[in-house]
Design an enzyme around this catalytic site. Structure first.
Site, PDB file in Angstrom:
ATOM      1  N   LYS A  26      -5.264  -4.309  16.336  1.00  0.00           N
ATOM      2  CA  LYS A  26      -4.456  -3.418  17.190  1.00  0.00           C
ATOM      3  C   LYS A  26      -4.566  -3.842  18.659  1.00  0.00           C
ATOM      4  O   LYS A  26      -3.581  -3.866  19.400  1.00  0.00           O
ATOM      5  CB  LYS A  26      -4.886  -1.958  17.018  1.00  0.00           C
ATOM      6  CG  LYS A  26      -4.616  -1.395  15.624  1.00  0.00           C
ATOM      7  CD  LYS A  26      -3.118  -1.337  15.309  1.00  0.00           C
ATOM      8  CE  LYS A  26      -2.828  -0.860  13.903  1.00  0.00           C
ATOM      9  NZ  LYS A  26      -1.431  -1.060  13.480  1.00  0.00           N
ATOM     10  N   ASP A  74     -18.575   4.632  12.616  1.00  0.00           N
ATOM     11  CA  ASP A  74     -17.940   5.869  13.108  1.00  0.00           C
ATOM     12  C   ASP A  74     -18.356   6.155  14.545  1.00  0.00           C
ATOM     13  O   ASP A  74     -19.498   5.922  14.929  1.00  0.00           O
ATOM     14  CB  ASP A  74     -18.365   7.070  12.247  1.00  0.00           C
ATOM     15  CG  ASP A  74     -17.371   7.372  11.147  1.00  0.00           C
ATOM     16  OD1 ASP A  74     -16.291   6.750  11.129  1.00  0.00           O
ATOM     17  OD2 ASP A  74     -17.688   8.215  10.292  1.00  0.00           O
ATOM     18  N   ASN A 110       0.841  -1.203   0.000  1.00  0.00           N
ATOM     19  CA  ASN A 110       0.000   0.000   0.000  1.00  0.00           C
ATOM     20  C   ASN A 110       0.873   1.250   0.000  1.00  0.00           C
ATOM     21  O   ASN A 110       0.491   2.282   0.556  1.00  0.00           O
ATOM     22  CB  ASN A 110      -0.905  -0.036   1.250  1.00  0.00           C
ATOM     23  CG  ASN A 110      -1.969   1.027   1.212  1.00  0.00           C
ATOM     24  OD1 ASN A 110      -2.380   1.458   0.141  1.00  0.00           O
ATOM     25  ND2 ASN A 110      -2.394   1.483   2.380  1.00  0.00           N
ATOM     26  N   ASN A 124     -10.372   6.878   1.958  1.00  0.00           N
ATOM     27  CA  ASN A 124     -11.353   6.645   3.025  1.00  0.00           C
ATOM     28  C   ASN A 124     -11.323   7.766   4.041  1.00  0.00           C
ATOM     29  O   ASN A 124     -12.320   8.081   4.667  1.00  0.00           O
ATOM     30  CB  ASN A 124     -11.012   5.354   3.791  1.00  0.00           C
ATOM     31  CG  ASN A 124     -11.180   4.128   2.921  1.00  0.00           C
ATOM     32  OD1 ASN A 124     -12.215   3.973   2.284  1.00  0.00           O
ATOM     33  ND2 ASN A 124     -10.173   3.281   2.873  1.00  0.00           N
ATOM     34  N   LEU A 162     -10.592  11.517   5.874  1.00  0.00           N
ATOM     35  CA  LEU A 162     -11.114  12.862   5.604  1.00  0.00           C
ATOM     36  C   LEU A 162     -10.125  13.764   4.853  1.00  0.00           C
ATOM     37  O   LEU A 162     -10.483  14.369   3.836  1.00  0.00           O
ATOM     38  CB  LEU A 162     -11.504  13.517   6.945  1.00  0.00           C
ATOM     39  CG  LEU A 162     -12.032  14.942   6.849  1.00  0.00           C
ATOM     40  CD1 LEU A 162     -13.334  15.000   6.046  1.00  0.00           C
ATOM     41  CD2 LEU A 162     -12.251  15.523   8.254  1.00  0.00           C
ATOM     42  N   TYR A 176      -9.887  -4.619  11.786  1.00  0.00           N
ATOM     43  CA  TYR A 176      -8.678  -3.791  11.840  1.00  0.00           C
ATOM     44  C   TYR A 176      -8.409  -3.348  13.286  1.00  0.00           C
ATOM     45  O   TYR A 176      -7.305  -3.513  13.813  1.00  0.00           O
ATOM     46  CB  TYR A 176      -8.810  -2.555  10.924  1.00  0.00           C
ATOM     47  CG  TYR A 176      -7.887  -1.436  11.316  1.00  0.00           C
ATOM     48  CD1 TYR A 176      -6.532  -1.504  10.983  1.00  0.00           C
ATOM     49  CD2 TYR A 176      -8.340  -0.341  12.062  1.00  0.00           C
ATOM     50  CE1 TYR A 176      -5.667  -0.497  11.380  1.00  0.00           C
ATOM     51  CE2 TYR A 176      -7.489   0.658  12.456  1.00  0.00           C
ATOM     52  CZ  TYR A 176      -6.149   0.594  12.116  1.00  0.00           C
ATOM     53  OH  TYR A 176      -5.299   1.565  12.524  1.00  0.00           O
ATOM     54  N   SER A 206      -3.360   2.419  17.922  1.00  0.00           N
ATOM     55  CA  SER A 206      -4.361   3.387  17.459  1.00  0.00           C
ATOM     56  C   SER A 206      -5.330   3.725  18.577  1.00  0.00           C
ATOM     57  O   SER A 206      -5.628   2.886  19.437  1.00  0.00           O
ATOM     58  CB  SER A 206      -5.132   2.767  16.295  1.00  0.00           C
ATOM     59  OG  SER A 206      -6.266   3.533  15.981  1.00  0.00           O
ATOM     60  N   THR A 224      -8.216   3.760  18.179  1.00  0.00           N
ATOM     61  CA  THR A 224      -9.375   2.909  17.927  1.00  0.00           C
ATOM     62  C   THR A 224      -9.595   1.916  19.080  1.00  0.00           C
ATOM     63  O   THR A 224     -10.704   1.449  19.296  1.00  0.00           O
ATOM     64  CB  THR A 224      -9.211   2.176  16.567  1.00  0.00           C
ATOM     65  OG1 THR A 224     -10.438   1.566  16.228  1.00  0.00           O
ATOM     66  CG2 THR A 224      -8.149   1.111  16.605  1.00  0.00           C
ATOM     67  N   ASP A 278       7.602  -9.615   2.558  1.00  0.00           N
ATOM     68  CA  ASP A 278       6.436  -9.644   3.432  1.00  0.00           C
ATOM     69  C   ASP A 278       6.819 -10.225   4.796  1.00  0.00           C
ATOM     70  O   ASP A 278       7.198 -11.394   4.884  1.00  0.00           O
ATOM     71  CB  ASP A 278       5.360 -10.507   2.748  1.00  0.00           C
ATOM     72  CG  ASP A 278       4.064 -10.552   3.516  1.00  0.00           C
ATOM     73  OD1 ASP A 278       3.995  -9.964   4.611  1.00  0.00           O
ATOM     74  OD2 ASP A 278       3.119 -11.180   3.006  1.00  0.00           O
ATOM     75  N   LEU A 279       6.694  -9.422   5.817  1.00  0.00           N
ATOM     76  CA  LEU A 279       7.075  -9.863   7.172  1.00  0.00           C
ATOM     77  C   LEU A 279       6.127 -10.918   7.728  1.00  0.00           C
ATOM     78  O   LEU A 279       6.415 -11.532   8.761  1.00  0.00           O
ATOM     79  CB  LEU A 279       7.131  -8.663   8.121  1.00  0.00           C
ATOM     80  CG  LEU A 279       8.305  -7.713   7.862  1.00  0.00           C
ATOM     81  CD1 LEU A 279       7.922  -6.284   8.188  1.00  0.00           C
ATOM     82  CD2 LEU A 279       9.541  -8.130   8.641  1.00  0.00           C
ATOM     83  N   PHE A 290      -3.866   9.208  17.328  1.00  0.00           N
ATOM     84  CA  PHE A 290      -5.203   9.724  17.054  1.00  0.00           C
ATOM     85  C   PHE A 290      -5.296   9.883  15.526  1.00  0.00           C
ATOM     86  O   PHE A 290      -5.041   8.926  14.827  1.00  0.00           O
ATOM     87  CB  PHE A 290      -5.478  10.945  17.944  1.00  0.00           C
ATOM     88  CG  PHE A 290      -5.809  10.457  19.348  1.00  0.00           C
ATOM     89  CD1 PHE A 290      -4.842   9.846  20.138  1.00  0.00           C
ATOM     90  CD2 PHE A 290      -7.109  10.471  19.826  1.00  0.00           C
ATOM     91  CE1 PHE A 290      -5.157   9.277  21.380  1.00  0.00           C
ATOM     92  CE2 PHE A 290      -7.431   9.928  21.070  1.00  0.00           C
ATOM     93  CZ  PHE A 290      -6.462   9.323  21.837  1.00  0.00           C
TER      94      PHE A 290
END
Ligand code: UD1
Length: 346
Positions: free
Chosen positions: A156, A301, A35, A201, A203, A152, A125, A127, A58-59, A181
């Protein structure tokens, strides 16, 4: 002093590599380019005058990972960014996320033990907090972890547990998890920035692409949240402030200044801004009137979250310094430079 940066050609990784090199660290990047783009290396070299070493693999492949560590026996620390990060995609392809994000981490931890690499900085994150209850806003590191909203997010949370349990089991391992954040903005040179593949995706890239005419209209997801203007609130943090925190975390580990063998820090400014406030800031600094419309909420969200960065400020001696206008302006400068072909990226 050599540092391995996994995912070092990606958005946060590349900015961090620039800061590490500025501080005299020798960087080796491992990235599978899932990516991100190889041209990041050219941009890093242009900015810092140093081309980091680079290996493309690729790890999540344990043989390749073991072989890498067998060949590099002078790595003093690892910053592990390499991971998939699209929330929506993770809902559609959960196994892809668990395999990639967790296998790579476990392979790295195995190799750290086997080859006596002591220090790991992990990309976590905010999240993990989900929507914090009112009494936990601003959200500190002590706030409860909520059930993840997406695979996802779950990677984390699980990754933090895997690290914590590995550290308890294997003496000599140290880790710092940095809970980001909302990282936005670009390097001051406008040579590096966020480069989403396809339709963004997030903002900020959606704003800059709309302003540049690549997207017709920005959709603002929901204006019926319990916030002053009805749009959702996040703690946006300038990518360069974030990058600097990684260097400080590495120095803290190598300098043996950790209080515990596993530390967790919030990386945010401490101020929340609504989607409309971000748009206003962008319009002010760019002079471009943004075409946007209010639509329904985006599923998954949360309403509002912003950091309590007190612990990071005090313990790391780090503070996010750049304001929202600097974030939106640098993102806009980067978008323009990229579209005009002034960067290393095609
Ligand atoms: C999301 C993830 C987060 C992840 C981060 C990195 C969730 C809940 N969080 O953060 O875990 O680390 O991406 O990829 O999915 N918005 C619009 N229009 C747009 C895009 C966004 O109005 O076109 C709004 C969103 O509704 C949100 C705010 O802008 O209120 C920020 O969105 P975004 O940049 O996608 O970040 P998060 O969703 O906070």
């Amino acid at each position: 002093m050599r540092i391995l940066v996994t995912g070092g050609t990606g958005y946060i990784g590349s900015h961090t590599v620039v800061e590490l090199q500025k501080k005299g660290f020798e960087v080796i990047i491992v990235d599978a380019l899932f990516n991100s783009r190889k041209e990041s290396l050219d941009a890093i070299e242009k900015i810092s005058g140093i081309r980091p070493q680079f290996e493309c693999f690729d790890l999540a492949d344990s043989t390749l990972t073991d072989d890498f560590f067998a060949r590099h026996n002078d790595i003093k620390g690892i910053i592990h960014f390499a991971a998939h990060k699209a929330v929506g995609e993770s809902v559609e392809q959960p196994i892809k996320y668990y395999r990639n994000n967790l296998d790579s981490l476990m392979n790295i931890l195995d190799a750290m033990r086997k080859y006596s690499v002591q220090n790991l900085v992990f990309s976590s994150s905010c999240t993990v907090y989900g929507q914090p209850d009112a009494e936990h806003l601003p959200v500190s590191e002590r706030a409860p972890i909520k059930k993840a909203e997406s695979p996802y997010g779950n990677t984390k949370q699980i990754a933090e547990e895997i690290i914590s349990e590995s550290i308890s089991a294997y003496k000599g391992l140290n880790a710092i998890a940095l809970r980001y954040f909302n990282p936005v903005g670009a390097h001051d040179s406008a040579m590096l920035g966020e480069l989403p593949l396809g339709v963004p995706n997030n903002l900020m890239p959606f704003i800059t692409q709309t302003a540049y005419g690549i997207r017709k209209c920005l959709k603002v997801f929901g204006d019926d949240y319990p916030t002053p203007d009805g749009t959702a609130i996040r703690d946006y943090i300038h990518i360069m402030d974030l990058a600097k925190a990684h260097v400080i975390a590495v120095e803290r580990m190598i300098g043996e200044r950790m209080k515990n063998s596993f530390e967790i820090f919030n990386l945010g400014t401490g101020t929340g801004y609504s989607v409309l406030e971000v748009i206003k800031s962008f319009e002010k600094v760019s002079g471009v009137k943004l075409n946007y419309e209010i639509v329904g909420r985006r599923s998954g969200d949360i309403e509002k979250v912003w950091a309590d960065p007190t612990y990071s400020n005090n313990e790391l001696g780090w503070k996010a310094e750049r304001c929202l206008d600097e974030m939106t302006l640098s993102a806009w400068k980067w978008e323009q430079a990229y579209r005009k072909g002034e960067t290393c990226f095609e």
